[in-house]
Design a protein around this motif. Sequence first.
Motif, PDB file in Angstrom:
ATOM      1  N   TYR A   1       1.021  -1.227  -0.129  1.00  6.20           N
ATOM      2  CA  TYR A   1       0.053   0.056  -0.040  1.00  6.20           C
ATOM      3  C   TYR A   1       0.846   1.205   0.096  1.00  6.20           C
ATOM      4  O   TYR A   1       0.396   2.141  -0.887  1.00  6.20           O
ATOM      5  N   LEU A   2       2.057   1.201   0.715  1.00  2.00           N
ATOM      6  CA  LEU A   2       2.766   2.273   0.969  1.00  2.00           C
ATOM      7  C   LEU A   2       3.450   2.779  -0.213  1.00  2.00           C
ATOM      8  O   LEU A   2       3.567   3.835  -0.964  1.00  2.00           O
ATOM      9  N   GLU A   3       3.754   1.698  -1.121  1.00  2.00           N
ATOM     10  CA  GLU A   3       4.440   1.737  -2.379  1.00  2.00           C
ATOM     11  C   GLU A   3       3.627   2.593  -3.528  1.00  2.00           C
ATOM     12  O   GLU A   3       3.886   3.325  -4.325  1.00  2.00           O
ATOM     13  N   THR A   4       2.244   1.934  -3.557  1.00  2.00           N
ATOM     14  CA  THR A   4       1.102   2.546  -4.219  1.00  2.00           C
ATOM     15  C   THR A   4       0.998   4.095  -3.967  1.00  2.00           C
ATOM     16  O   THR A   4       1.134   4.947  -4.848  1.00  2.00           O
ATOM     17  N   LEU A   5       1.024   4.554  -2.688  1.00  2.00           N
ATOM     18  CA  LEU A   5       0.627   5.799  -2.136  1.00  2.00           C
ATOM     19  C   LEU A   5       1.934   6.909  -2.758  1.00  2.00           C
ATOM     20  O   LEU A   5       1.940   7.805  -3.078  1.00  2.00           O
ATOM     21  N   CYS A   6       3.147   6.152  -2.333  1.00  2.00           N
ATOM     22  CA  CYS A   6       4.402   6.889  -2.849  1.00  2.00           C
ATOM     23  C   CYS A   6       4.304   7.345  -4.332  1.00  2.00           C
ATOM     24  O   CYS A   6       4.642   8.438  -4.493  1.00  2.00           O
ATOM     25  N   ARG A   7       3.934   6.328  -5.058  1.00  2.00           N
ATOM     26  CA  ARG A   7       3.982   6.373  -6.591  1.00  2.00           C
ATOM     27  C   ARG A   7       2.928   7.523  -6.844  1.00  2.00           C
ATOM     28  O   ARG A   7       3.285   8.477  -7.554  1.00  2.00           O
ATOM     29  N   GLU A   8       1.804   7.577  -6.329  1.00  2.00           N
ATOM     30  CA  GLU A   8       0.774   8.437  -6.361  1.00  2.00           C
ATOM     31  C   GLU A   8       1.246   9.867  -5.963  1.00  2.00           C
ATOM     32  O   GLU A   8       0.637  10.730  -6.446  1.00  2.00           O
ATOM     33  N   ALA A   9       1.881   9.867  -5.022  1.00  2.00           N
ATOM     34  CA  ALA A   9       2.364  11.254  -4.288  1.00  2.00           C
ATOM     35  C   ALA A   9       3.510  11.792  -4.887  1.00  2.00           C
ATOM     36  O   ALA A   9       4.111  12.842  -4.528  1.00  2.00           O
ATOM     37  N   GLY A  10       4.228  10.880  -5.836  1.00  2.00           N
ATOM     38  CA  GLY A  10       5.603  11.258  -6.180  1.00  2.00           C
ATOM     39  C   GLY A  10       6.635  11.445  -5.431  1.00  2.00           C
ATOM     40  O   GLY A  10       7.666  12.044  -5.153  1.00  2.00           O
TER      41      GLY A  10
END
Length: 73
Positions: A35-44
């Motif tokens: 989940y954190l990897e997804t959020l990081c990608r979305e937030a740049g």
Amino acid sequence: MSAQDQPQQPQGSPEKDPDDWVTGDEPMTGPQASYLETLCREAGVEFDPATTKADASRMIDELQERTGRGAAT
């Protein structure tokens, strides 16, 4: 039946501060990492796979706010 006679509703478990977690310094869990990897990608934001459980929890909260994923519907 008076209010005193009615059974009390169970209280939700209070959130514990990640700083107080006994296992907070362990590596983050698989679901946290995903989940954190997804959020990081979305937030740049750069994803660090060495993040601890406690830090991952804090980052998830912060990035949910930033990306709008944590917003109540």
